[in-house]
Scaffold this motif. Structure first.
Motif, PDB file in Angstrom:
ATOM      1  N   LYS A 149       0.846  -1.183   0.000  1.00 60.93           N
ATOM      2  CA  LYS A 149       0.000   0.000   0.000  1.00 60.93           C
ATOM      3  C   LYS A 149       0.892   1.247   0.000  1.00 60.93           C
ATOM      4  N   LEU A 150       0.597   2.190  -0.867  1.00 62.38           N
ATOM      5  CA  LEU A 150       1.400   3.417  -0.964  1.00 62.38           C
ATOM      6  C   LEU A 150       0.514   4.622  -0.683  1.00 62.38           C
ATOM      7  N   SER A 151       1.072   5.575   0.058  1.00 57.29           N
ATOM      8  CA  SER A 151       0.282   6.783   0.299  1.00 57.29           C
ATOM      9  C   SER A 151       0.771   7.902  -0.617  1.00 57.29           C
ATOM     10  N   PHE A 152      -0.156   8.757  -1.013  1.00 57.64           N
ATOM     11  CA  PHE A 152       0.219   9.918  -1.826  1.00 57.64           C
ATOM     12  C   PHE A 152      -0.733  11.064  -1.520  1.00 57.64           C
ATOM     13  N   THR A 153      -0.361  12.265  -1.968  1.00 62.31           N
ATOM     14  CA  THR A 153      -1.147  13.452  -1.656  1.00 62.31           C
ATOM     15  C   THR A 153      -1.541  14.150  -2.937  1.00 62.31           C
ATOM     16  N   PHE A 154      -2.854  14.349  -3.091  1.00 59.14           N
ATOM     17  CA  PHE A 154      -3.359  15.059  -4.271  1.00 59.14           C
ATOM     18  C   PHE A 154      -4.087  16.302  -3.798  1.00 59.14           C
ATOM     19  N   ASN A 155      -3.632  17.459  -4.230  1.00 60.34           N
ATOM     20  CA  ASN A 155      -4.207  18.739  -3.809  1.00 60.34           C
ATOM     21  C   ASN A 155      -4.388  18.799  -2.289  1.00 60.34           C
ATOM     22  N   GLY A 156      -3.365  18.305  -1.582  1.00 64.98           N
ATOM     23  CA  GLY A 156      -3.368  18.416  -0.131  1.00 64.98           C
ATOM     24  C   GLY A 156      -4.083  17.285   0.586  1.00 64.98           C
ATOM     25  N   LYS A 157      -4.737  16.405  -0.149  1.00 63.73           N
ATOM     26  CA  LYS A 157      -5.482  15.338   0.491  1.00 63.73           C
ATOM     27  C   LYS A 157      -4.690  14.035   0.433  1.00 63.73           C
ATOM     28  N   LYS A 158      -4.601  13.366   1.580  1.00 66.07           N
ATOM     29  CA  LYS A 158      -3.833  12.121   1.630  1.00 66.07           C
ATOM     30  C   LYS A 158      -4.685  10.967   1.111  1.00 66.07           C
ATOM     31  N   LEU A 159      -4.140  10.193   0.181  1.00 66.11           N
ATOM     32  CA  LEU A 159      -4.860   9.096  -0.461  1.00 66.11           C
ATOM     33  C   LEU A 159      -3.954   7.874  -0.520  1.00 66.11           C
ATOM     34  N   TYR A 160      -4.555   6.729  -0.898  1.00 68.86           N
ATOM     35  CA  TYR A 160      -3.769   5.493  -0.982  1.00 68.86           C
ATOM     36  C   TYR A 160      -3.951   4.802  -2.314  1.00 68.86           C
ATOM     37  N   GLY A 161      -2.901   4.102  -2.720  1.00 71.77           N
ATOM     38  CA  GLY A 161      -2.956   3.261  -3.910  1.00 71.77           C
ATOM     39  C   GLY A 161      -2.026   2.084  -3.674  1.00 71.77           C
ATOM     40  N   TYR A 162      -1.707   1.349  -4.724  1.00 67.60           N
ATOM     41  CA  TYR A 162      -0.839   0.181  -4.576  1.00 67.60           C
ATOM     42  C   TYR A 162       0.337   0.254  -5.529  1.00 67.60           C
ATOM     43  N   LYS A 163       1.373  -0.512  -5.172  1.00 66.31           N
ATOM     44  CA  LYS A 163       2.524  -0.659  -6.066  1.00 66.31           C
ATOM     45  C   LYS A 163       2.024  -1.244  -7.392  1.00 66.31           C
ATOM     46  N   GLY A 164       2.400  -0.629  -8.477  1.00 64.84           N
ATOM     47  CA  GLY A 164       1.908  -1.078  -9.784  1.00 64.84           C
ATOM     48  C   GLY A 164       0.886  -0.117 -10.370  1.00 64.84           C
ATOM     49  N   ASP A 165       0.283   0.702  -9.507  1.00 63.95           N
ATOM     50  CA  ASP A 165      -0.638   1.732  -9.991  1.00 63.95           C
ATOM     51  C   ASP A 165       0.121   2.814 -10.741  1.00 63.95           C
ATOM     52  N   THR A 166      -0.562   3.455 -11.680  1.00 59.36           N
ATOM     53  CA  THR A 166      -0.095   4.776 -12.091  1.00 59.36           C
ATOM     54  C   THR A 166      -0.799   5.772 -11.178  1.00 59.36           C
ATOM     55  N   LEU A 167      -0.326   7.007 -11.225  1.00 61.88           N
ATOM     56  CA  LEU A 167      -1.006   8.028 -10.436  1.00 61.88           C
ATOM     57  C   LEU A 167      -2.476   8.115 -10.862  1.00 61.88           C
ATOM     58  N   ALA A 168      -2.723   7.948 -12.165  1.00 61.99           N
ATOM     59  CA  ALA A 168      -4.096   8.044 -12.664  1.00 61.99           C
ATOM     60  C   ALA A 168      -4.960   6.915 -12.109  1.00 61.99           C
ATOM     61  N   SER A 169      -4.444   5.679 -12.128  1.00 60.83           N
ATOM     62  CA  SER A 169      -5.278   4.571 -11.651  1.00 60.83           C
ATOM     63  C   SER A 169      -5.522   4.706 -10.148  1.00 60.83           C
ATOM     64  N   ALA A 170      -4.516   5.234  -9.426  1.00 63.45           N
ATOM     65  CA  ALA A 170      -4.704   5.436  -7.987  1.00 63.45           C
ATOM     66  C   ALA A 170      -5.760   6.505  -7.722  1.00 63.45           C
ATOM     67  N   LEU A 171      -5.732   7.586  -8.498  1.00 66.12           N
ATOM     68  CA  LEU A 171      -6.746   8.634  -8.334  1.00 66.12           C
ATOM     69  C   LEU A 171      -8.130   8.079  -8.639  1.00 66.12           C
ATOM     70  N   LEU A 172      -8.233   7.333  -9.738  1.00 62.56           N
ATOM     71  CA  LEU A 172      -9.532   6.773 -10.125  1.00 62.56           C
ATOM     72  C   LEU A 172     -10.056   5.811  -9.064  1.00 62.56           C
ATOM     73  N   SER A 173      -9.129   5.049  -8.447  1.00 62.50           N
ATOM     74  CA  SER A 173      -9.577   4.112  -7.416  1.00 62.50           C
ATOM     75  C   SER A 173     -10.109   4.858  -6.195  1.00 62.50           C
ATOM     76  N   ASN A 174      -9.749   6.140  -6.077  1.00 60.43           N
ATOM     77  CA  ASN A 174     -10.282   6.994  -5.016  1.00 60.43           C
ATOM     78  C   ASN A 174     -11.461   7.834  -5.517  1.00 60.43           C
ATOM     79  N   ASP A 175     -12.017   7.422  -6.655  1.00 58.77           N
ATOM     80  CA  ASP A 175     -13.169   8.094  -7.244  1.00 58.77           C
ATOM     81  C   ASP A 175     -12.868   9.546  -7.626  1.00 58.77           C
ATOM     82  N   ILE A 176     -11.630   9.810  -7.985  1.00 62.84           N
ATOM     83  CA  ILE A 176     -11.276  11.168  -8.406  1.00 62.84           C
ATOM     84  C   ILE A 176     -11.086  11.179  -9.920  1.00 62.84           C
TER      85      ILE A 176
END
Ligand SMILES: [Zn+2]
Lengths: 91, 1001
Positions: free
Chosen positions: B18-45
């Motif tokens: 599990k990897l954490s990242f920050t988009f526009n100041g908000k902390k979100l999570y994705g997984y190794k193997g994600d692109t930033l886009a797939s991680a954002l989409l998995s957070n409904d963004i």
């Protein structure tokens, strides 16, 4: 970036060479016999054609030898490379 | 996460990491193997940015380099932050920080959004039309445009990362590691070719590797399983070098290609320390195979740009590769069979698919029948006419097409959706082919440009060549590769491919709407906000060439180079003007295909390695004695030696006084030196210099002036006759290499009959030049046995002498007008002889002087510096150096040009001396000389070339070039400066010691 086959060293990257412009423009043997127009013809006039152009190239970062190249200026394809003093090929 | 968007059991993301990242100041999570886009989409963004002109909300649209919207600012460190990064291309890492860049104050509330409502005021060419005038307002406009456009911010500190360059050579370069590229690699390596395979993604296999369906089969296996075995085989193959995360940046002539590999961008910032960030490969390939695939086209309809509207192939990839649903209520809109694969993926993953809208009348391919059997509603012969939802699509409106497909009929049907997957067919990625000079051909049946003629040894295969169905891709790739490589048989010859799709598609570049075009927004270029309307306006306003239309509407001018938009723009131009698309011609993608950082381009050539520089053997001494240096060509030359906080002016005054009153010493090692030998050496010098050399005796030196064939001064220097057939020529420091080349050129091409050999010996010798009234005493202390009398060792002569075991060539020549000796020794003794001179000169206050003082001393004597007082337009006559032109010689380089009609003009600019009326006023070099300031326009009669304050003469002196200057001695002129006008009088060029008495001490 061309590959140029130096007649003395073989195939090398273009970055080892400099171009010396149009070939087969011999320096007049008796410049003083020429009028201004004739001298200007030698001094300034160059063809710069689209198609096969005969050029002088120098292997400046190699053997430092000058030689002639027949290059198609429309696609940079080198048709023939030949030594100084040799006649241009018929292309 | 409130919605269940992540689907489990997928193979390409590692859910244990599990990897954490920050988009526009908000902390979100994705997984190794994600692109930033797939991680954002998995957070409904979906909403990630605002469009350039209208500031419309925009969402992730694709899964690759063609992404026009999801362009983010990565990192918040002043040195490391990077703008314009595509979320679809960057691999997620732990701690990634990213922000939307084209919105202010926030992506959800954007002040520029008002442009959307003002859009009738922002038509095509708006920027050109509005900001053109008045010109003086441009600075204000620019500020406004930049602030509201806000295309990210550049890093403001030095890039701390390391970048690398590497040369590579191979028999076959394969660009693109999809199925066709992999098969070509296998065929070539089986034939014992050295293969280099580049893939821009992390994994090989292209889109087939994550195809989870059973609809197409290779050799009776699921195609992705078959492909995995091929990849395993290729990875073990010693003939194949694989570079992943490597994208081809440029394809040049002669199969010279540049590729960029990302080495650390997928690692968390802490894991990048001391690693090379990116590597640029400079590749020479005997043959190139392009297998870069194709990109899906969008469809052009009203409001086709809302967040949640995505390419159908991207929706499929997010499900099958990343295990991410792009929406829970999906609708597909297509004109071809490939979107039905997305339908099957949605179905298989248990994701709701509300309907498929297909502009075709019907399709009865196997894949469509499968979808039909699932009971999914398909609206044949329908089109989308509108979409709703501001920050995310929530509804599509659908209508039936008329028979011609140019209008809509019947009732509007509203369908709910939070994701609209669109497909307009496929465009082969021919950018590398066109960059390499290849010519495209338009395929009228498939409405695509395909590779046609090329001068290079290259081949395009797979969908990059226009084959989109699996059976075509495989069979043609095998056939074409074998032919290209001259191979009879391959392991794939009996391949069995089962494909379930149809090639039939229906193409409508601009879909009809129930509203007039002027009331719609059918976007073409999402990044630049250009619409079909803008294209039509440009055509109405008279633009015809596609290149002009592109620039006027800014279509395809963004950082994505219009990868999605270009075909539709062309199609609409063709339809509107009734032209065949093939006759319009297409535009060339410029390198780099995707943006490169400057760091990658520069590589290791930074800091002290930015440019090479040359140091003399005495360099360390100069450094230890506080010299300031100036660059002369590649040399670092001692400029002046300030003492106790002296200014440059003070130091130069002190140094030049010392040289005139007692003694000075100059490091002259940088002067070009050419060793000339051969029985025709003397004849050669006669031909290359303007003056006569026949009578120069052995042991004597002579100053020579060298012209170009056009009669202009090219170089100068002193040449010494060392022996019967042996000379040492010196040249200017900056001109050394050019003079050498020029002389070699004449010897090889014009005068091959001459027996002359040239050797550059500039680096072989070091030169210390000692001058001044006490120079003789100093030299005498060093060379005790050397007879320095004027009879034995007169001015312009040379002696060879030993100092211990060191061979010294001593020349009595002078560039300062003082009695002067130049000691030349082998370079390794340079510092020794220099220190010897300093030691011997101590009692005479020997003063090291730099180039600035040298320039002052020679200017007092009126000696020119080629390149300072000349600029390639001065003949020796212009320089008042007629004395150096031999009248007797029949020919020398440039002679004929000295009596061309232009060079004999009386009113040419000629070298003169200038004295300021106020002796303390120092002219600026480059300042213009005029006669009458009030006559407009002011006639510019010449300019100042050298200017100094002479401590010996206690006044300012200058050299200048002035129209008809020779005849103007004693006349007054003006030198206008920004704050004053300086009065000057034309003088002789020699200011000091006209009788040349000082050279005898
Ligand atoms: Zn060579």
């Amino acid at each position: 970036m061309f590959l140029i086959s130096c007649p003395y060293c073989g195939e090398r990257d273009q970055s080892e060479f400099v171009s010396g412009g149009e070939a087969h423009i011999a320096r007049p043997k008796q410049p003083t016999e020429l009028n201004d127009d004739q001298w200007a013809e030698y001094l300034f006039m160059r063809k710069n054609i689209k198609g096969i152009q005969f050029e002088r190239w120098n292997h400046v970062h190699g053997c430092r030898k000058w030689f002639n190249v027949a290059r198609d200026t429309s696609n940079d394809k080198i048709e023939k490379i030949y030594k100084m003093g040799e006649q241009p090929p018929k292309i | 996460m409130s919605k269940n968007l992540r689907i489990n059991n997928k193979h390409f993301v590692d859910e244990t990491r599990k990897l954490s990242f920050t988009f526009n100041g908000k902390k979100l999570y994705g997984y190794k193997g994600d692109t930033l886009a797939s991680a954002l989409l998995s957070n409904d963004i979906h909403l990630v940015g605002r469009s350039f002109k209208y500031h419309r909300p925009r969402g992730i649209m694709t899964s690759g380099s063609e992404e026009p919207n999801a362009i983010l600012q990565i990192g918040n460190d002043d040195a490391l932050t990077e703008p314009n990064v595509r979320a679809t291309e960057i691999e997620l890492y732990d701690g990634l920080i990213c922000n939307s860049q084209n919105c202010w104050p926030s992506v959800k509330f954007d002040i520029g959004g008002i442009n959307n409502f003002l859009s009738p005021l922002l038509p095509a060419g708006f920027y050109y039309k509005t900001f053109m005038w008045p010109a003086s307002f441009w600075e204000k406009y620019e500020y406004f445009i930049r602030k509201s456009a806000g295309l990210g911010k550049s890093p403001s500190k030095q890039d701390p990362d390391m970048y690398d360059h590497r040369y590579m050579h191979c028999d076959i370069l394969i660009v693109g590691g999809g199925v066709s590229g992999l098969m070509a690699a296998k065929i070539a390596s089986d034939d014992n070719k050295k293969v280099l395979l580049l893939e821009d993604k992390e994994l090989l296999g292209g889109s087939l590797i994550y195809d989870d369906s059973d609809i197409s089969k290779i050799d009776n296996q699921k195609s992705s399983e078959w492909l995995k075995k091929l990849i395993d085989n290729i990875k073990k193959n010693k003939n194949i070098t694989i570079k992943t995360r490597t994208s081809l940046a440029a394809y040049h002539n002669y199969n010279f290609l540049l590729a960029r590999q990302n080495l650390t961008d997928h690692l968390s910032v802490n894991d990048r320390n001391n690693k090379i960030r990116q590597r640029l490969y400079k590749i020479r390939a005997k043959k190139v195979i392009i297998s870069t695939g194709a990109i899906e086209r969008p469809q052009v309809f009203h409001n086709n740009d809302r967040p949640g509207i995505m390419l159908a192939s991207a929706v499929k990839k997010y499900i099958d590769y990343y295990g991410v649903r792009c929406g829970l209520e999906n609708v597909i809109f297509t004109n071809n069979d490939s979107a039905y694969e997305t339908a099957l993926s949605l179905h298989k993953s248990g994701t709701k698919l509300n309907a498929i809208i297909d502009i075709r009348d019907n399709s009865s391919s196997e894949i469509v029948n499968q979808v039909k059997n699932l009971g999914i509603q398909i609206y044949w012969n329908h089109t989308v006419v509108d979409t709703k939802g501001y920050k995310r699509i929530d509804k599509v409106t659908v209508m039936k097409l008329n028979d011609k497909g140019n209008d809509v009929i019947g009732k509007k049907i509203d369908l709910n959706c939070d994701c609209l997957a669109i497909s307009g067919g496929w465009t082969p990625m021919v950018h590398l082919f066109t960059q390499s000079g290849g010519k495209l051909r338009f395929d009228n049946k498939d409405n695509i440009f395909v590779p046609d003629k090329t001068n290079l040894d290259q081949l395009s295969i797979g969908s990059a060549k226009g084959d989109f169905e699996l059976d075509d891709v495989l069979k043609n790739s095998i056939k074409d590769t074998k032919k290209f490589l001259n191979i009879e048989n391959s392991n794939f010859d009996k391949i069995d491919v089962k494909c379930s799709k149809e090639k039939e598609k229906k193409n409508i570049w601009l879909l009809p709407s129930d509203r007039p075009l002027s009331k719609t927004k059918p976007f073409l270029d999402y990044q630049n906000d250009s619409t079909a309307k803008d294209i039509k306006l440009a055509l109405r306003e008279g633009f015809k060439s596609i290149e002009h239309v592109k620039r006027y509407t800014t279509t395809g001018m963004g950082t994505d180079q219009g990868k999605l938009a270009n075909m539709h723009a062309l199609g609409i131009v063709a339809d509107t003007t009734n032209t065949n698309m093939g006759d319009l011609g297409t535009t060339t993608f410029r390198p780099p295909y995707t943006p490169l950082t400057f760091g990658t381009i520069v590589g290791r050539n930074v800091g002290q390695f930015f440019d090479i520089f040359r140091k003399t053997p005495m360099h360390e001494w100069h450094v230890e004695n506080n010299a300031k240096f100036e660059n002369v060509g590649q040399w670092k030359r001692a400029w002046y030696y300030p003492k106790d906080g002296e200014t440059m002016h003070d130091a130069v005054q002190r140094e030049s006084k010392a040289a005139r009153e007692s003694s000075g010493i100059l490091d002259a090692s940088t002067l070009g030196k050419i060793d000339i030998q051969g029985t025709d050496a003397n004849e050669f010098l006669n031909r290359v210099y303007t003056n006569a050399w026949s009578k120069l005796q052995i042991g004597k030196c002579r100053y020579g002036l060298m012209l170009n064939e056009d009669g202009m001064v090219y170089d100068d220097g002193v040449t010494t006759r060392l022996g019967e057939n042996h000379y040492l020529m010196t040249t200017t420091t900056g001109g050394a290499a050019n003079v050498m080349s020029k002389l070699e050129d004449y010897l090889q091409t014009e005068w091959p009959e001459l027996d002359v050999f040239l050797t550059s010996v500039t680096d072989h010798y070091a030169t210390a030049s000692v001058c001044g009234p006490n120079a003789k005493k100093i030299i005498n202390k060093i060379f005790k046995d050397l007879d320095l009398s004027d009879e034995s060792f007169p001015h312009m002569s040379f002696k060879e002498v030993k100092l211990g075991d060191i061979n010294c060539r001593v020349m009595r020549i002078s560039f300062t007008g003082e009695l002067s000796y130049e000691i030349n020794v082998e370079a390794s003794y340079g510092k020794y002889i220099w220190e010897k001179c300093i030691e011997a000169g101590k009692e005479f206050n020997i003063t090291p002087y730099g180039t600035e003082t040298m320039h002052l001393l020679r200017a007092e004597k009126g000696f020119i510096i080629v390149g300072q007082d000349t600029d390639g337009t001065m003949t020796p006559v212009d320089l008042q150096m007629d004395w150096i032109i031999s009248k007797k010689k029949y020919d020398f380089i440039g002679k004929r040009s000295l009596y061309r009609s232009d060079t004999v003009r009386e009113d040419r600019k000629q070298l003169v001396g200038l004295l300021t009326d106020d002796p303390n006023e120092i002219l600026e070099e480059g300042a213009q000389i005029v006669k009458d300031e009030n006559k407009k326009p002011v006639d510019m009669l010449g300019h100042v070339t050298s200017s100094y304050f002479s401590p010996t003469l206690k006044k300012s002196i200058a050299l200048a070039v002035l129209k008809e200057g020779k005849q103007l001695k004693g006349q007054k002129f003006l030198v206008p400066m920004i704050d004053k006008t300086i009065k000057v009088t034309v003088s002789d060029t020699i200011f000091l010691d006209k009788e040349n008495e000082r050279i005898n001490g």
